[in-house]
Design an enzyme around this catalytic site. Sequence first.
Site, PDB file in Angstrom:
ATOM      1  N   ARG A   1    -114.710 -11.259  -4.789  1.00  0.00           N
ATOM      2  CA  ARG A   1    -115.894 -10.569  -5.569  1.00  0.00           C
ATOM      3  C   ARG A   1    -117.026 -10.951  -4.625  1.00  0.00           C
ATOM      4  O   ARG A   1    -118.167 -10.012  -4.425  1.00  0.00           O
ATOM      5  CB  ARG A   1    -115.920 -10.854  -6.971  1.00  0.00           C
ATOM      6  CG  ARG A   1    -114.987 -10.305  -7.771  1.00  0.00           C
ATOM      7  CD  ARG A   1    -115.238 -10.841  -9.250  1.00  0.00           C
ATOM      8  NE  ARG A   1    -114.470 -10.374 -10.253  1.00  0.00           N
ATOM      9  CZ  ARG A   1    -114.295 -10.701 -11.508  1.00  0.00           C
ATOM     10  NH1 ARG A   1    -115.291 -11.623 -11.947  1.00  0.00           N
ATOM     11  NH2 ARG A   1    -113.693 -10.095 -12.267  1.00  0.00           N
TER      12      ARG A   1
ATOM     13  N   GLU B   1    -128.113 -10.830  16.137  1.00  0.00           N
ATOM     14  CA  GLU B   1    -128.407 -11.321  17.374  1.00  0.00           C
ATOM     15  C   GLU B   1    -129.909 -11.895  17.660  1.00  0.00           C
ATOM     16  O   GLU B   1    -130.030 -12.799  18.182  1.00  0.00           O
ATOM     17  CB  GLU B   1    -128.363  -9.785  18.442  1.00  0.00           C
ATOM     18  CG  GLU B   1    -127.013  -9.305  18.440  1.00  0.00           C
ATOM     19  CD  GLU B   1    -126.857  -8.071  17.167  1.00  0.00           C
ATOM     20  OE1 GLU B   1    -126.208  -6.976  17.714  1.00  0.00           O
ATOM     21  OE2 GLU B   1    -127.401  -8.233  16.197  1.00  0.00           O
TER      22      GLU B   1
END
Length: 384
Positions: free
Chosen positions: A193, A56
């Site tokens: 991965r 944010e």
Amino acid sequence: MSETRNDEAQMKRALSWAARSAGRVHPNPAVGAVVFRAGRVLGCGRTQPPGGNHAEVQALAQAERRHGARALRGASLAVTLEPCCFEGRTGPCTEAIVRAGLRRVVVGCRDPHPRVSGRGLRAMRSAGLEVSVGVLESLCRTHHRGFFSVCDRGRPFVTLKLATSLDGRIATAQGESRWITSPEARAWVHRTRARVDAVMVGSGTALADDPKLSARRGARVTARPVRVLVDSRLRVPLSAHLYDLQEGARSIVLCRQGAPGCRRLREAGVEVLDVPGRSGELDLQRGLERLAEADLTTLLVEGGGGLAAALLRADLIDEIHWFLAPRLLGAEGVSALGPLGIGRLAEAPKMSWESIRRTGPDLHLVGRLEQPAQNKPGKARGRK
């Protein structure tokens, strides 16, 4: 475009930003955020590694740099997870949102962490912001499933990857296994991965293949997830690639309490987590809890058959990705799974298929395991 459709479009954009932080910010959730006004994007952000800004704050800062602080007044914010409301390594995101003068906040899903869990929503509403919760909630919960798993069950979300012949074999009778599946399937493994916190293998796979477990694109290493080795008796030598700690690599080994060689590994910089066990088999439930305590939230299990079977017996697998190559190896080949101890069909692990698709010439089956109620709630972790 209607407000609802625009909210969903911005949440999809926030999820795409969140995906860029997956596997790189644990134990914090990999959040994505977008500041927007109507259909115009003002700024985007994603969670930074612990100690860095949350998504944010990143999005608000980018919007202010590009358009000035006045542009944020009356704008909206889409964020994949409820903003935090407490002082940790960084300040509360809710305070930054209120200071920016936004009009409304669109939240994908509530945060299960007890230090947040609804408090962030209440803080924003008390400050006069309009708050909508549950926009693309299913997609957001799926993205944050590792964080949810640690909060709710005290262990990482566990994905098992199997790459076999059509008759479920991972190697010939002579042990030849490279390569059963296609380059496309192997490319999927490397991309995955790069998106998980850690990759786990058993001692048998480590001794037979000496894997590096890095994420690669061609010859270039793109990510180094934490490498987790399950080695109850510490059989794998210190010279193994799994113990190469160059370039910031991190290795964790789960072993039996009192196993010889622990001191030598710790002196070499390896994290050794000893867990209870008997008859050569570890308490994997406790092992996964220790991994959560070590800040891991998502785990990809790549081998071998004994470890996969032990995790299945303990009901510790959440999702399976099974690649089936169009070839047959016969009964003399090495089975993908060790013994499950099943006497009746009713005892077999139950799955539901999520998808079946082609990856190159191989079939790629994705299934979810039905979990029993035994996994206990976890301690409050993450959100550092």
